[in-house]
Design an enzyme around this catalytic site. Structure first.
Site, PDB file in Angstrom:
ATOM      1  CB  CYS A 135      13.687  36.629  38.528  1.00 39.53           C
ATOM      2  SG  CYS A 135      14.955  35.740  37.615  1.00 39.53           S
ATOM      3  CB  CYS A 138      16.680  35.133  40.358  1.00 39.17           C
ATOM      4  SG  CYS A 138      16.608  36.085  38.863  1.00 39.17           S
ATOM      5  CG  ASP A 139      14.514  34.987  43.726  1.00 38.24           C
ATOM      6  OD1 ASP A 139      15.725  35.008  44.009  1.00 38.24           O
ATOM      7  OD2 ASP A 139      13.860  36.009  43.493  1.00 38.24           O
TER       8      ASP A 139
END
Ligand code: NDP
Length: 313
Positions: A135, A138-139
């Site tokens: 993701c 997200c990261d």
């Protein structure tokens, strides 16, 4: 052994727990089954900085523990167990848990999520949370001014590569075919982006690094006479080869698209079966964010409450 409940929630990601918070506060006495991975996909990520309400960020496991606690506070009956079969042919709907116990429910909120596909390399497990991610939203932030690679050649991979190019110093796309499968517009954006280098006909076969990812071993034109070993130095390895929605046990009754995502009435969690609602990633191939999943969990509980009040009026 059959138990009757008003509202059954299947799945314990942000969608399931949020549905549980709303359903409990509406006196629906919800029973929630956590499934195989209590807390869902977020429990496999480390830091979460984009969930509103956490100005200093939090971790995936902490966020899920907080949501669980909040659902419990209002009386949600949270249980360990997995839904293994369903009969949604008529209400009350029947759901089998762990192949044994049967729950009869007036309403069901399906929030079983989706599972990111991985290549199946042992190194993906070895470096999980230490440079391997599925993701970018997200990261990606943790890779500012570093080098990353994205595996895949579809729309998701292009989108992730473009997103990462706004943060990282260099983005490789590792594509197994000699072309991208993505839409033309996404391909154009990728090819125009000076930070993205597409490595066509490359397969990732391993990762290297001391504790964290520092490189990837690739094979160019794998299986051909001229196959060649290639090594790239990277700090992050992002999988974007698709997701599998966890909808299998509902498919005999609930309409899904060709990939298996549950189809709902646009903008709502309403499925084709009255009183059965779908929230979160199992019904969302597009946004796939914790906050959007939570939002749709709220919608599902509100719809469940409305359905029950009509049923019992
Ligand atoms: P896709 O199935 O479209 O693409 C998956 C990509 O991963 C393909 O390039 C595929 O390669 C590659 N791949 C699959 N398995 C492997 C493997 N084992 N090793 C190496 N490569 C692999 O999935 P997406 O998630 O990209 O998209 C899903 C759907 O969502 C699509 O319909 C897409 O159009 C849509 N979508 C739309 C967006 C938008 O409109 N903005 C954004 C994101 C998704 P190969 O081509 O060789 O099979």
């Amino acid at each position: 052994m059959t138990e009757k409940v008003k509202c059954l929630i299947i799945g314990s990601g942000p969608a399931g727990y949020t549905a549980a918070i709303y359903a409990s506060r509406a006196n629906l006495s919800p029973v929630l089954y956590e499934g195989m991975q209590p807390g869902g996909q977020l429990t496999t990520t480390t830091e979460v900085e984009n969930f509103p309400g956490y100005p200093d960020g939090t971790t995936g496991p902490e966020l899920m523990a907080d949501l669980r606690k909040q659902a419990e506070r209002f009386g949600t009956d949270i249980r360990f167990g997995q839904a293994t079969a369903t009969d949604l042919s008529k209400a009350p709907y029947r759901v089998t848990i762990d192949g044994e116990k049967v729950i009869e429910a007036d309403t069901i909120i399906i929030s079983t999520g989706a599972t990111a596909k991985y290549l199946g390399l042992p190194d993906e497990t070895k470096y999980a949370g230490s440079g391997v991610s599925a993701c970018a939203t997200c990261d990606g932030f943790f890779y500012r001014n570093l080098k990353v690679a994205v595996v895949g050649g579809g729309d998701t991979a292009c989108e992730e590569a473009i997103y990462l190019s706004g943060l990282a110093s260099k983005v490789y796309m590792i594509v197994r075919k000699p072309y991208l499968r993505a839409s033309k517009i996404m391909q154009d954006r990728v090819f125009k982006n000076p930070k993205i280098e597409v490595l066509f006909e490359h397969n990732a076969v391993g990762l290297t690094g001391d504790k964290v990812v520092q490189g990837a071993d690739l094979i160019k034109r794998m299986g051909e006479a001229d196959e060649e070993k290639v090594h790239i130095e990277i700090d992050g390895f992002f999988l974007a080869i698709g997701h599998t929605p966890n909808s299998e046990i509902f498919k005999p009754w609930i309409k899904t698209d060709e990939v298996g995502y549950i189809q709902t009435k646009p903008g709502t969690p309403i499925t084709n079966v009255p009183g059965v609602f779908a929230a979160g990633d199992v019904a969302d191939s597009h946004y796939r964010q914790a906050v959007t999943a939570a939002g749709s969990g709220c919608q599902a509980a509100i719809e469940a409450e409305k359905y029950l009040s009509e049923l019992y009026s």
